[in-house]
Design a protein around this motif. Structure first.
Motif, PDB file in Angstrom:
ATOM      1  N   MET A  73      38.092 -88.129  13.265  1.00 28.24           N
ATOM      2  CA  MET A  73      38.216 -87.395  14.314  1.00 28.24           C
ATOM      3  C   MET A  73      36.977 -87.086  15.170  1.00 28.24           C
ATOM      4  SD  MET A  73      41.211 -86.430  14.279  1.00 28.24           S
ATOM      5  CE  MET A  73      41.417 -84.982  15.679  1.00 28.24           C
ATOM      6  N   ALA A  74      35.723 -88.166  14.618  1.00 27.79           N
ATOM      7  CA  ALA A  74      34.449 -88.126  15.117  1.00 27.79           C
ATOM      8  C   ALA A  74      34.654 -88.612  16.564  1.00 27.79           C
ATOM      9  CB  ALA A  74      33.497 -88.684  14.434  1.00 27.79           C
ATOM     10  N   TRP A  75      33.818 -88.032  17.480  1.00 26.51           N
ATOM     11  CA  TRP A  75      33.969 -88.693  18.899  1.00 26.51           C
ATOM     12  C   TRP A  75      33.084 -90.029  18.835  1.00 26.51           C
ATOM     13  CZ3 TRP A  75      37.040 -86.993  22.211  1.00 26.51           C
ATOM     14  CH2 TRP A  75      37.481 -85.731  22.170  1.00 26.51           C
TER      15      TRP A  75
ATOM     16  N   TYR B 176      35.568 -81.033  16.527  1.00 25.19           N
ATOM     17  CA  TYR B 176      36.297 -82.208  16.973  1.00 25.19           C
ATOM     18  C   TYR B 176      37.610 -82.628  16.626  1.00 25.19           C
ATOM     19  CZ  TYR B 176      31.348 -83.192  17.556  1.00 25.19           C
ATOM     20  OH  TYR B 176      30.007 -83.108  17.844  1.00 25.19           O
ATOM     21  N   GLY B 177      38.372 -81.292  16.378  1.00 23.47           N
ATOM     22  CA  GLY B 177      39.747 -81.347  16.229  1.00 23.47           C
ATOM     23  C   GLY B 177      40.349 -80.764  14.852  1.00 23.47           C
TER      24      GLY B 177
ATOM     25  N   LEU C  33      41.433 -86.041   9.082  1.00 22.27           N
ATOM     26  CA  LEU C  33      42.752 -85.376   9.143  1.00 22.27           C
ATOM     27  C   LEU C  33      43.575 -86.652   8.412  1.00 22.27           C
ATOM     28  CD1 LEU C  33      44.844 -83.229  10.077  1.00 22.27           C
ATOM     29  CD2 LEU C  33      45.031 -84.799  12.260  1.00 22.27           C
ATOM     30  N   SER C  34      44.434 -85.892   7.821  1.00 27.67           N
ATOM     31  CA  SER C  34      45.411 -86.694   7.040  1.00 27.67           C
ATOM     32  C   SER C  34      44.869 -87.592   6.002  1.00 27.67           C
ATOM     33  CB  SER C  34      46.091 -87.815   8.089  1.00 27.67           C
ATOM     34  OG  SER C  34      46.956 -86.943   8.900  1.00 27.67           O
ATOM     35  N   PRO C  35      44.266 -87.228   4.762  1.00 29.16           N
ATOM     36  CA  PRO C  35      43.725 -87.971   3.827  1.00 29.16           C
ATOM     37  C   PRO C  35      44.498 -88.461   2.864  1.00 29.16           C
ATOM     38  CG  PRO C  35      43.468 -85.505   3.361  1.00 29.16           C
ATOM     39  CD  PRO C  35      44.213 -85.829   4.505  1.00 29.16           C
ATOM     40  N   ALA C  36      43.973 -89.570   2.098  1.00 29.17           N
ATOM     41  CA  ALA C  36      44.787 -90.232   1.088  1.00 29.17           C
ATOM     42  C   ALA C  36      43.758 -90.940   0.220  1.00 29.17           C
ATOM     43  CB  ALA C  36      45.795 -91.145   1.574  1.00 29.17           C
TER      44      ALA C  36
END
Length: 350
Positions: A75-77, A321-322, A344-347
């Motif tokens: 999510m980093a800009w 950043y989200g 976001l959404s790690p695996a």
């Protein structure tokens, strides 16, 4: 002092001030760069592929393999925002390797990834589910009926599931509709909606127009858990992909996540007395007794947690950043800790 002397003094003062200002700007810029780098969880580096392949077991007498890779949506800009990004699992704030594959939601297991994407249009956006192989190559694409919200893969990598909003855009609102699908990547059979399943509650089949399903978590290629909502209540269900049947187990369970040993489920629970805008807390359920306990995370968790190992939960909370990723022990001890920012959404790929 003559006019010429005063002019020289003025020029010198201006030069000094310019140097001071330049140094201050450089220092502020460098400090901002360092702060942004920390907030972003490390610099994003577009160099080298991101793999979803599990590490091979070492030969007899060989050293144990590395701890694996943590893959998530960055999510980093910057130019690599929303791309699947990999970091060493043991160094979540280390340099990031961007893959070039953009996802809104993502999960992976057994060498298979599921990436829920937005397709930006001139007038309206559309969405699709993309099945990825271990090298992040597209295996299959399925059009989605709404906004992606949840994604999971069975431990073997054969079965994938996703949930989308087809009415409304939040579980917190009173009126929303979801659609949850399961795809067998080996046979290609798509179960487009769990609403086709026969669901039993207290020995009676559930027949209602307001049923919604979301948040699949797989036990194996046949059995799974998920959330059923109907009549203003939510239920944990145990489903069978072969018979297309399910049975309710207990109430007030949303977005379940099965532990690696198959004995516990992490979930978000509506707690009475909390604000309707932030109603959930992160709990863990013992499947043998159907008793639950809260984790040490006291903030509102609107996410389907992931087990980073048999003892620790990872989940997203709003960030600069989200979203940022946090962890907390599953047994209720300890305290939440920031895993990595802007993610976001790690695996975990081991």
């Amino acid at each position: 002092m003559g006019v010429r002397g005063r002019l020289l003094v003025l020029v010198a003062c201006v030069a000094v001030l310019a140097c001071v200002a330049g140094a201050a700007v450089w220092h502020a810029s460098a400090r901002a760069d360092r702060r942004n780098q920390v907030q972003a969880g490390g610099p994003v580096v577009h160099a080298g592929p991101v793999s979803l392949a599990p590490a091979a077991a070492p030969a007899a007498g060989a050293a144990a393999p590395a701890a694996g890779t943590l893959v998530f949506r960055s999510m980093a800009w910057g130019p690599h925002r929303d791309e699947l990004t990999g970091v060493p699992a043991g160094a979540p704030n280390g340099p990031r390797t961007a893959s070039g594959v953009k996802c809104l939601r993502f999960y992976a297991a057994g060498g298979t990834g599921i990436c829920l994407q937005a397709v930006r249009g001139a007038v309206d956006d559309s969405y699709r589910a993309v099945v990825l192989d271990a090298r992040l190559r597209t295996v299959r694409t399925v059009a989605l009926a709404g906004i992606p919200t949840r994604a999971r893969v069975s431990p073997s990598g054969r079965m994938v599931a996703w949930t989308v909003f087809v009415g409304g855009d939040s579980y917190a609102v009173g009126a929303f509709s979801t659609r949850t699908s399961i795809l067998d990547t080996r046979t290609g059979v798509l179960q487009s909606t769990l609403e086709d399943y026969d669901v039993t509650r207290d020995g009676h089949r559930v027949r209602a127009a307001d049923v919604n399903f979301w948040g699949v978590t797989f036990a194996d290629d046949t059995h799974f858990y998920a959330t059923l909502a109907t009549g203003g209540h939510t239920y944990l269900i145990h489903g069978d992909t072969t018979t297309r049947t399910a049975v309710t187990l207990r109430t007030n369970v949303e977005c379940p996540s099965l532990s690696p040993d198959g004995t516990r489920i992490a979930f978000k629970k509506r707690v009475p007395g909390l604000s309707s805008d932030a109603p959930w807390r992160l709990y863990v359920l013992d499947l043998a007794t159907l008793r639950d306990h809260p984790t040490a995370e006291t903030r509102d968790v609107d996410d389907q947690a992931v087990w980073s190992d048999g003892h620790t939960l990872a989940y997203a909370l709003p960030g600069d950043y989200g979203s940022d990723l946090y962890t907390v022990p599953a047994d209720g001890s300890g305290a939440p800790r920031l895993l990595t920012a802007s993610a976001l959404s790690p695996a975990w790929i081991r």
